[in-house]
Design a protein around this motif. Sequence first.
Motif, PDB file in Angstrom:
ATOM      1  N   THR A   1     157.484  86.017  22.165  1.00  0.00           N
ATOM      2  CA  THR A   1     158.357  85.233  23.025  1.00  0.00           C
ATOM      3  C   THR A   1     157.541  84.654  24.171  1.00  0.00           C
ATOM      4  OG1 THR A   1     160.455  85.289  24.246  1.00  0.00           O
ATOM      5  CG2 THR A   1     158.963  87.136  24.562  1.00  0.00           C
ATOM      6  N   THR A   2     158.160  83.776  24.950  1.00  0.00           N
ATOM      7  CA  THR A   2     157.522  83.226  26.140  1.00  0.00           C
ATOM      8  C   THR A   2     157.761  84.177  27.308  1.00  0.00           C
ATOM      9  OG1 THR A   2     157.843  80.961  25.366  1.00  0.00           O
ATOM     10  CG2 THR A   2     157.433  81.265  27.715  1.00  0.00           C
ATOM     11  N   ARG A   3     156.709  84.503  28.026  1.00  0.00           N
ATOM     12  CA  ARG A   3     156.807  85.462  29.122  1.00  0.00           C
ATOM     13  C   ARG A   3     156.321  84.814  30.422  1.00  0.00           C
ATOM     14  NH1 ARG A   3     154.792  90.700  28.998  1.00  0.00           N
ATOM     15  NH2 ARG A   3     156.899  91.361  29.568  1.00  0.00           N
ATOM     16  N   LYS A   4     156.611  85.468  31.547  1.00  0.00           N
ATOM     17  CA  LYS A   4     156.313  84.910  32.860  1.00  0.00           C
ATOM     18  C   LYS A   4     155.365  85.802  33.650  1.00  0.00           C
ATOM     19  CE  LYS A   4     160.805  82.599  33.279  1.00  0.00           C
ATOM     20  NZ  LYS A   4     162.065  82.484  34.091  1.00  0.00           N
ATOM     21  N   ALA A   5     154.657  85.182  34.566  1.00  0.00           N
ATOM     22  CA  ALA A   5     153.807  85.900  35.517  1.00  0.00           C
ATOM     23  C   ALA A   5     153.661  85.045  36.767  1.00  0.00           C
ATOM     24  CB  ALA A   5     152.432  86.196  34.918  1.00  0.00           C
ATOM     25  N   ASN A   6     153.460  85.698  37.899  1.00  0.00           N
ATOM     26  CA  ASN A   6     153.131  84.995  39.141  1.00  0.00           C
ATOM     27  C   ASN A   6     151.627  85.046  39.354  1.00  0.00           C
ATOM     28  OD1 ASN A   6     155.608  84.030  40.550  1.00  0.00           O
ATOM     29  ND2 ASN A   6     156.215  86.171  40.338  1.00  0.00           N
ATOM     30  N   VAL A   7     151.076  83.931  39.815  1.00  0.00           N
ATOM     31  CA  VAL A   7     149.634  83.847  40.057  1.00  0.00           C
ATOM     32  C   VAL A   7     149.399  83.425  41.504  1.00  0.00           C
ATOM     33  CG1 VAL A   7     147.459  82.775  39.387  1.00  0.00           C
ATOM     34  CG2 VAL A   7     149.204  83.227  37.651  1.00  0.00           C
ATOM     35  N   TYR A   8     148.714  84.281  42.250  1.00  0.00           N
ATOM     36  CA  TYR A   8     148.316  83.930  43.618  1.00  0.00           C
ATOM     37  C   TYR A   8     146.986  83.193  43.567  1.00  0.00           C
ATOM     38  CZ  TYR A   8     146.108  84.497  48.203  1.00  0.00           C
ATOM     39  OH  TYR A   8     145.448  84.272  49.386  1.00  0.00           O
ATOM     40  N   LEU A   9     146.968  81.987  44.124  1.00  0.00           N
ATOM     41  CA  LEU A   9     145.743  81.203  44.253  1.00  0.00           C
ATOM     42  C   LEU A   9     145.338  81.208  45.722  1.00  0.00           C
ATOM     43  CD1 LEU A   9     146.687  78.129  42.016  1.00  0.00           C
ATOM     44  CD2 LEU A   9     145.387  80.165  41.368  1.00  0.00           C
ATOM     45  N   PRO A  10     144.106  81.541  46.030  1.00  0.00           N
ATOM     46  CA  PRO A  10     143.694  81.674  47.430  1.00  0.00           C
ATOM     47  C   PRO A  10     143.677  80.334  48.158  1.00  0.00           C
ATOM     48  CG  PRO A  10     141.797  81.770  45.986  1.00  0.00           C
ATOM     49  CD  PRO A  10     143.001  81.780  45.090  1.00  0.00           C
ATOM     50  N   PRO A  11     143.604  80.364  49.483  1.00  0.00           N
ATOM     51  CA  PRO A  11     143.510  79.113  50.246  1.00  0.00           C
ATOM     52  C   PRO A  11     142.347  78.263  49.745  1.00  0.00           C
ATOM     53  CG  PRO A  11     143.819  80.989  51.707  1.00  0.00           C
ATOM     54  CD  PRO A  11     143.574  81.560  50.343  1.00  0.00           C
ATOM     55  N   LYS A  12     142.607  76.972  49.630  1.00  0.00           N
ATOM     56  CA  LYS A  12     141.583  76.008  49.193  1.00  0.00           C
ATOM     57  C   LYS A  12     141.039  76.338  47.804  1.00  0.00           C
ATOM     58  CE  LYS A  12     140.228  75.139  53.995  1.00  0.00           C
ATOM     59  NZ  LYS A  12     139.118  75.133  54.999  1.00  0.00           N
ATOM     60  N   TYR A  13     141.917  76.812  46.943  1.00  0.00           N
ATOM     61  CA  TYR A  13     141.525  77.050  45.547  1.00  0.00           C
ATOM     62  C   TYR A  13     140.881  75.782  44.996  1.00  0.00           C
ATOM     63  CZ  TYR A  13     142.037  77.555  40.474  1.00  0.00           C
ATOM     64  OH  TYR A  13     141.803  77.589  39.115  1.00  0.00           O
ATOM     65  N   ASP A  14     139.726  75.922  44.386  1.00  0.00           N
ATOM     66  CA  ASP A  14     138.929  74.788  43.924  1.00  0.00           C
ATOM     67  C   ASP A  14     138.614  74.975  42.445  1.00  0.00           C
ATOM     68  OD1 ASP A  14     137.128  72.775  43.445  1.00  0.00           O
ATOM     69  OD2 ASP A  14     135.773  73.284  45.082  1.00  0.00           O
TER      70      ASP A  14
END
Length: 292
Positions: A71-84
């Motif tokens: 099935t399709t599943r979910k997750a949260n992703v934290y990207l840091p400041p100024k993610y490059d």
Amino acid sequence: MKKVYLAAMLSLTTMAASAQEPNIPMFGGQQQIDVKFDEYKAAPQGFDKEREGVAKGTVKLIEYQSESVGTTRKANVYLPPKYDAKKKYSVLYLLHGIGGDENEWYRDGGVPNIIMDNLYAEGKVADMIVVMPNGRAQKDDSRAGGMGSFRAFGDFDKDLIGSLIPYIEKNFSVYADREHRAIAGLSMGGGQSLNFGLGHMDVFAYVGGFSSAPNTMRAAQLIPDVDKVKKENKLLWMVCGGADGLMNNSAQLKAFCDEKGIPCTLINYPGEGHNFVVWKYGLFNFAQLIFK
């Protein structure tokens, strides 16, 4: 000990539909494991409070197809400041407890984005993203699973390693080797992190358990090859509240590691139970030690 184990699991289960993990008391009659704790140092005041003038990271909800769950599943992703996207980042997989889901850390009191923003502002962490998945590897992965979720928590490594990690490495600018992957979690997620991290050292080099629950395997199962762990694991770090009835899950592993000469940290957070006070402290410290 068996009665204590069952009582702990039942206490966890009764809160399975709640966003907040249960506050588990000390159980009468439990024989405490004699273990030498590592030094507790209080986190600085305001480490988990939003600050003015600090660059902010972002949290992105992603969806991925899970081959093991189907099935399709979910997750949260934290990207840091100024993610490059032109840079490469390490990845911390941060797991929730039996009462949570992919939102527990971010929305239910853990404030990982604020903790990480503050650490970035002070230059105390390596470049990394933080992935907060749903640790129930079943089609109905809501918090209402109760007892039926235990197997799904145990099966999550198949989804994590087989589907989520490849998705993250395809869609974000991250390294794709064990030296740049860490896994940690709270309560049920702490047990998962110890089980999966030590069970898949070809995938994870850094492992953390915060107030790990009774799903934590016994030390001899977690570490059948002492020399391999000494050689390949870069960090084994744990914390648990001093008033938490689940302390022995971490203490038995710490005692085993001390006996075998395996580097391992276990901090007794004085006077605290099974709560985000301990888990935020865990993230604050663990994040500063990995990928360095």
